[in-house]
Design a protein around this motif. Structure first.
Motif, PDB file in Angstrom:
ATOM      1  N   TYR A  33       0.817  -1.217   0.000  1.00  0.00           N
ATOM      2  CA  TYR A  33       0.000   0.000   0.000  1.00  0.00           C
ATOM      3  C   TYR A  33       0.848   1.263   0.000  1.00  0.00           C
ATOM      4  O   TYR A  33       0.621   2.169  -0.801  1.00  0.00           O
ATOM      5  CB  TYR A  33      -0.934   0.004   1.215  1.00  0.00           C
ATOM      6  CG  TYR A  33      -1.501   1.373   1.541  1.00  0.00           C
ATOM      7  CD1 TYR A  33      -2.415   1.993   0.693  1.00  0.00           C
ATOM      8  CD2 TYR A  33      -1.105   2.059   2.696  1.00  0.00           C
ATOM      9  CE1 TYR A  33      -2.928   3.245   0.982  1.00  0.00           C
ATOM     10  CE2 TYR A  33      -1.611   3.309   2.993  1.00  0.00           C
ATOM     11  CZ  TYR A  33      -2.517   3.908   2.134  1.00  0.00           C
ATOM     12  OH  TYR A  33      -3.018   5.151   2.407  1.00  0.00           O
ATOM     13  N   LYS A  37       0.960   4.013  -2.915  1.00  0.00           N
ATOM     14  CA  LYS A  37       0.519   5.377  -2.619  1.00  0.00           C
ATOM     15  C   LYS A  37       1.596   6.388  -3.019  1.00  0.00           C
ATOM     16  O   LYS A  37       1.297   7.452  -3.569  1.00  0.00           O
ATOM     17  CB  LYS A  37       0.211   5.488  -1.129  1.00  0.00           C
ATOM     18  CG  LYS A  37      -0.353   6.836  -0.695  1.00  0.00           C
ATOM     19  CD  LYS A  37      -1.832   6.924  -0.898  1.00  0.00           C
ATOM     20  CE  LYS A  37      -2.400   8.180  -0.232  1.00  0.00           C
ATOM     21  NZ  LYS A  37      -3.856   8.291  -0.416  1.00  0.00           N
ATOM     22  N   ARG A 104      -2.290  -0.721  -9.115  1.00  0.00           N
ATOM     23  CA  ARG A 104      -1.912   0.341  -8.187  1.00  0.00           C
ATOM     24  C   ARG A 104      -3.127   0.934  -7.489  1.00  0.00           C
ATOM     25  O   ARG A 104      -3.137   1.111  -6.263  1.00  0.00           O
ATOM     26  CB  ARG A 104      -1.134   1.446  -8.915  1.00  0.00           C
ATOM     27  CG  ARG A 104      -0.650   2.512  -7.944  1.00  0.00           C
ATOM     28  CD  ARG A 104      -0.093   3.755  -8.604  1.00  0.00           C
ATOM     29  NE  ARG A 104       0.258   4.728  -7.568  1.00  0.00           N
ATOM     30  CZ  ARG A 104       0.428   6.017  -7.791  1.00  0.00           C
ATOM     31  NH1 ARG A 104       0.304   6.512  -9.013  1.00  0.00           N
ATOM     32  NH2 ARG A 104       0.729   6.823  -6.788  1.00  0.00           N
ATOM     33  N   ILE A 108      -4.027   0.929  -3.448  1.00  0.00           N
ATOM     34  CA  ILE A 108      -4.243   2.146  -2.668  1.00  0.00           C
ATOM     35  C   ILE A 108      -5.601   2.098  -1.982  1.00  0.00           C
ATOM     36  O   ILE A 108      -5.718   2.376  -0.780  1.00  0.00           O
ATOM     37  CB  ILE A 108      -4.131   3.392  -3.569  1.00  0.00           C
ATOM     38  CG1 ILE A 108      -2.689   3.551  -4.077  1.00  0.00           C
ATOM     39  CG2 ILE A 108      -4.568   4.653  -2.809  1.00  0.00           C
ATOM     40  CD1 ILE A 108      -2.525   4.640  -5.118  1.00  0.00           C
ATOM     41  N   GLU A 112      -6.370   2.414   2.147  1.00  0.00           N
ATOM     42  CA  GLU A 112      -6.839   3.684   2.694  1.00  0.00           C
ATOM     43  C   GLU A 112      -7.499   3.458   4.059  1.00  0.00           C
ATOM     44  O   GLU A 112      -8.087   2.404   4.314  1.00  0.00           O
ATOM     45  CB  GLU A 112      -7.826   4.350   1.742  1.00  0.00           C
ATOM     46  CG  GLU A 112      -7.177   4.905   0.474  1.00  0.00           C
ATOM     47  CD  GLU A 112      -6.255   6.077   0.753  1.00  0.00           C
ATOM     48  OE1 GLU A 112      -6.742   7.221   0.845  1.00  0.00           O
ATOM     49  OE2 GLU A 112      -5.032   5.855   0.871  1.00  0.00           O
ATOM     50  N   ILE A 154     -10.525   7.762  -5.841  1.00  0.00           N
ATOM     51  CA  ILE A 154      -9.690   6.572  -5.665  1.00  0.00           C
ATOM     52  C   ILE A 154     -10.510   5.316  -5.960  1.00  0.00           C
ATOM     53  O   ILE A 154     -10.054   4.393  -6.646  1.00  0.00           O
ATOM     54  CB  ILE A 154      -9.112   6.521  -4.237  1.00  0.00           C
ATOM     55  CG1 ILE A 154      -8.086   7.639  -4.042  1.00  0.00           C
ATOM     56  CG2 ILE A 154      -8.475   5.154  -3.953  1.00  0.00           C
ATOM     57  CD1 ILE A 154      -7.601   7.782  -2.613  1.00  0.00           C
TER      58      ILE A 154
END
Length: 345
Positions: A33, A37, A104, A108, A112, A154
């Motif tokens: 992660y 990020k 990706r 992410i 989160e 996102i």
């Protein structure tokens, strides 16, 4: 929109992992992660770099970054080619933003805070059978995204990464007899656009929430866009009428049986008498064999009030409750199947 990630189911579970490695697996997930990020893979696309340079660009501590990259390199994500210098590997390639099979955005999203905290409250879902996310935040994930636009973006990017399953759907199903196709909850319409590109005589309707539809219009090729209507609305209230076929990709799984049946009933009311319903979803098979969709089902439990991945038997009962007969369930070259149904006589 949907919460599933059909692209990211594992073809083979890592059964060679030890019990202790399973226990510590989330450590690896958290490391993935943070590098996703920070965009570390994007920074390495033109060649290897020293940790000092990477840390300067990402505003991180060089030694801490080194230790994370060293750990990931031990499992094949990045490679230390000389002291404190790292390069991409095949596994790290997919963490690039524009890679063909990029993960990706989903890496992410999964890391989160709001998403990770919900999974951290899995015990709450286990004890109550209810959404841990809703328990924590007092709303479902869709409402949360509406109120937090950055997280909504996102989420949208992560969902877009599942588009590569579209060719598998096209390869598995013959759409040639359909003149008018309505995509219910189709997001930005990547599936519908790919079907219209493959079938030049077909017309389509993309139906989703008004804000989603407005964003979708900006992402379509003009030639295909001319054969499509963009309609905003609520699929619990009404949907476009009298099409040959209605398609729902990863929509039914987000809802409990009552609300899922309500969506199907809206389709039943809208479609032609000879129309077809095409539900594209995971179908959990019996037995102990590994299927990534069994873990996506846990994600539904945590994130969606009443959401679940269903078995064939559960789909049969659900469709019957909405007045449909399933005619066939067509597998694809992924865990996703195409469930074809018609109005019950």
């Amino acid at each position: 929109m949907t919460l599933s990630e059909s692209t990211y189911t594992l073809s083979n579970a890592p059964f060679n992992m030890t019990a202790m490695e399973w226990v510590h697996a989330y450590w690896m997930s958290r490391c993935v992660y943070v590098v996703a990020k920070l965009g570390i893979a994007d920074l390495l696309k033109d060649g290897s770099q020293h940790c000092d340079a990477l840390a300067a660009v990402t505003n991180t501590h060089s030694d801490a970054l080194y230790r994370i990259l060293r750990a990931l390199a031990s499992v094949g994500i990045f490679a230390e080619i000389k002291p404190r210098c790292f390069s991409l590997t095949t596994l790290a390639d997919c963490l690039q933003s524009n890679a063909a099979e990029s993960v990706r955005a989903i890496a992410i999203l999964r890391g989160e805070e709001h998403y990770y905290k919900a999974w951290g409250n899995l015990m709450s879902s286990l004890q109550t059978g209810e959404s841990a996310f809703e328990h924590l935040y007092g709303m479902d994930l869709f409402e949360y995204n509406d109120q937090n636009p950055t997280q909504g973006e996102i989420f949208d990017r992560a969902m877009a990464e599942s588009e590569e399953t579209n060719p598998l759907v096209l390869a598995a199903y013959d759409f040639s007899s359909i003149s008018n196709l309505v995509d219910i909850g189709g997001g930005k319409g990547s599936l519908l656009a790919s079907i219209l590109q493959a079938y030049s005589n077909m017309k389509g309707v993309l139906f989703d929430r008004p804000d989603v539809i407005e964003r979708a219009k900006n992402s379509w090729d003009l030639a295909v866009m001319n054969r499509c209507q963009f309609v905003g609305g609520d699929f619990f209230e009404n949907i476009p009428m009298a099409a040959d076929a209605y398609i729902l990709k990863h929509i039914i799984q987000d809802w409990d049986d009552q609300r899922a049946s309500a969506i199907l009933q809206r389709c039943h009311q809208a479609m032609n008498e000879q129309g077809r319903l095409l539900v594209i979803d995971f179908v959990i098979p019996p037995g102990n064999e590994f299927y990534g969709s069994k873990f996506i089902d846990i994600n539904m439990l945590i994130m969606c009030p009443g959401g679940r991945i269903r078995t064939e038997e559960e789909f049969q009962k659900l469709f019957e409750s909405a007045g449909f007969n399933i005619t066939r369930i067509i597998p694809t070259e992924s865990e996703v199947s195409i469930i074809e149904a018609v109005k019950a006589m």
